[in-house]
Design an enzyme around this catalytic site. Structure first.
Site, PDB file in Angstrom:
ATOM      1  N   GLY A 197       8.012 -73.213  88.503  1.00  0.00           N
ATOM      2  CA  GLY A 197       9.448 -73.837  88.461  1.00  0.00           C
ATOM      3  C   GLY A 197      10.408 -72.673  89.040  1.00  0.00           C
ATOM      4  O   GLY A 197      11.577 -72.470  89.351  1.00  0.00           O
ATOM      5  N   LEU A 226       3.461 -83.378  88.843  1.00  0.00           N
ATOM      6  CA  LEU A 226       2.435 -83.526  89.710  1.00  0.00           C
ATOM      7  C   LEU A 226       1.855 -85.041  89.064  1.00  0.00           C
ATOM      8  O   LEU A 226       0.912 -85.646  89.198  1.00  0.00           O
ATOM      9  CB  LEU A 226       1.130 -83.353  88.977  1.00  0.00           C
ATOM     10  CG  LEU A 226       1.637 -81.133  90.342  1.00  0.00           C
ATOM     11  CD1 LEU A 226       0.779 -80.398  89.777  1.00  0.00           C
ATOM     12  CD2 LEU A 226       2.227 -81.389  91.075  1.00  0.00           C
ATOM     13  N   ASN A 262      12.363 -86.665  95.161  1.00  0.00           N
ATOM     14  CA  ASN A 262      10.806 -85.889  94.777  1.00  0.00           C
ATOM     15  C   ASN A 262      10.949 -85.333  96.295  1.00  0.00           C
ATOM     16  O   ASN A 262      11.965 -85.255  97.519  1.00  0.00           O
ATOM     17  CB  ASN A 262      10.037 -86.721  95.199  1.00  0.00           C
ATOM     18  CG  ASN A 262       8.684 -85.572  94.946  1.00  0.00           C
ATOM     19  OD1 ASN A 262       9.061 -85.173  94.243  1.00  0.00           O
ATOM     20  ND2 ASN A 262       7.591 -86.243  96.322  1.00  0.00           N
ATOM     21  N   HIS A 270       8.287 -83.061  98.593  1.00  0.00           N
ATOM     22  CA  HIS A 270       6.390 -82.855  99.341  1.00  0.00           C
ATOM     23  C   HIS A 270       6.574 -81.919 100.280  1.00  0.00           C
ATOM     24  O   HIS A 270       7.498 -81.523 100.866  1.00  0.00           O
ATOM     25  CB  HIS A 270       6.631 -84.349  99.396  1.00  0.00           C
ATOM     26  CG  HIS A 270       5.132 -84.534 100.008  1.00  0.00           C
ATOM     27  ND1 HIS A 270       4.129 -84.230  99.034  1.00  0.00           N
ATOM     28  CD2 HIS A 270       4.065 -84.023 100.927  1.00  0.00           C
ATOM     29  CE1 HIS A 270       2.753 -84.647  99.292  1.00  0.00           C
ATOM     30  NE2 HIS A 270       3.345 -83.672 100.595  1.00  0.00           N
ATOM     31  N   ASP A 322       4.524 -91.117  97.188  1.00  0.00           N
ATOM     32  CA  ASP A 322       5.279 -90.467  98.007  1.00  0.00           C
ATOM     33  C   ASP A 322       5.012 -90.987  99.674  1.00  0.00           C
ATOM     34  O   ASP A 322       5.282 -90.918 100.933  1.00  0.00           O
ATOM     35  CB  ASP A 322       3.666 -89.700  98.898  1.00  0.00           C
ATOM     36  CG  ASP A 322       3.446 -88.409  98.059  1.00  0.00           C
ATOM     37  OD1 ASP A 322       4.620 -87.394  97.402  1.00  0.00           O
ATOM     38  OD2 ASP A 322       2.257 -87.798  98.109  1.00  0.00           O
TER      39      ASP A 322
HETATM   40  C1  GRF Z   1       6.663 -77.592  95.536  1.00  0.00           C
HETATM   41  O1  GRF Z   1       6.204 -76.914  96.919  1.00  0.00           O
HETATM   42  C2  GRF Z   1       7.301 -79.159  95.316  1.00  0.00           C
HETATM   43  O2  GRF Z   1       7.612 -79.425  96.890  1.00  0.00           O
HETATM   44  C3  GRF Z   1       5.991 -79.494  94.790  1.00  0.00           C
HETATM   45  O3  GRF Z   1       5.512 -78.689  94.139  1.00  0.00           O
HETATM   46  C4  GRF Z   1       5.813 -77.505  93.881  1.00  0.00           C
HETATM   47  C5  GRF Z   1       6.723 -76.306  93.075  1.00  0.00           C
HETATM   48  O4  GRF Z   1       6.682 -75.422  93.302  1.00  0.00           O
HETATM   49  N1  GRF Z   1       6.447 -81.093  94.442  1.00  0.00           N
HETATM   50  P1  GRF Z   1       7.339 -74.548  92.101  1.00  0.00           P
HETATM   51  O5  GRF Z   1       6.911 -74.618  90.705  1.00  0.00           O
HETATM   52  O6  GRF Z   1       9.288 -75.262  92.029  1.00  0.00           O
HETATM   53  O7  GRF Z   1       7.649 -72.970  93.088  1.00  0.00           O
END
Ligand code: GRF
Length: 191
Positions: free
Chosen positions: A14, A87, A104, A106, A147
């Site tokens: 998060g 995910l 999104n 990535h 993606d």
């Molecule tokens: C990030 O690296 C984002 O690019 C990917 O999931 C990760 C989430 O990280 N889609 P966090 O939970 O916000 O630290």
């Protein structure tokens, strides 16, 4: 312009969700209204609740169906969905209900290192294994293919022989925190 209501979808640590919440705190036209999460114990849930944001926890079966989620979003008059570490592939009814309104992030420079199985550390491990000279982030719209939606912005960072998957992850996270809120704001304001 009517205030644009945003639902964050996240199921991990998060850090991006909290960063977005802080950025949009007291914003004049964009409000983070909700967290959608499919993992009850995920750290993101308590973190967003601490900021006074409602967390809607769903199980995977309800999520797959899509319609329950769409209804929950519509009831709260959500205008935009921002995926910040979510995910699961989004079900078709949800993508259709929010066409061009799902953003999104990535953790790589798409189209490289995207698609099924390319998430979290798997991405950074693949980047290191291929001895890439750079990696970065891609912020894009979501369509029904993993993606593959329209790219809104990309930012890169240099890598060298000293880098490991862990150090790449840190460099990439820095870019995420720096640019993601701004691109979300720019995209929402452009409509
Ligand atoms: C990030 O690296 C984002 O690019 C990917 O999931 C990760 C989430 O990280 N889609 P966090 O939970 O916000 O630290």
């Amino acid at each position: 312009m009517k205030t644009q209501l945003v639902a964050l979808f996240a199921s991990g640590s998060g850090s991006n969700a909290v960063n977005l919440i802080r950025y949009f705190n007291e914003h004049d036209s964009i409000l983070i209204r909700l967290l959608m999460c499919n993992k009850p114990g995920a750290p993101v849930v308590e973190k967003v609740k601490a900021h006074g944001i409602e967390a809607f926890i769903t199980d995977n079966a309800a999520f797959e169906d899509g319609n329950v989620i769409v209804q929950a979003l519509k009831e709260r008059q959500i205008d935009w969905i921002v995926l910040a570490g979510f995910l699961r592939k989004l079900p078709a009814p949800l993508v259709r209900a929010y066409e061009n309104r799902i953003i999104n992030i990535h953790p790589a420079l798409l189209p490289k290192y995207g698609g099924k199985g390319m998430y979290g550390m798997f991405v950074h491990q693949a980047v290191i294994a291929a001895k890439e000279a750079q990696s970065g982030i891609t912020i894009h719209l979501v369509n029904e293919e993993f993606d593959k939606g329209e790219v809104l912005a990309q930012y890169s960072v240099e890598l060298d022989e000293q880098d490991s998957p862990e150090s790449v992850a840190m460099k990439v996270q820095e870019l995420e925190h720096l640019y993601f809120p701004y691109i979300v704001e720019r995209t929402i304001n452009s409509i």
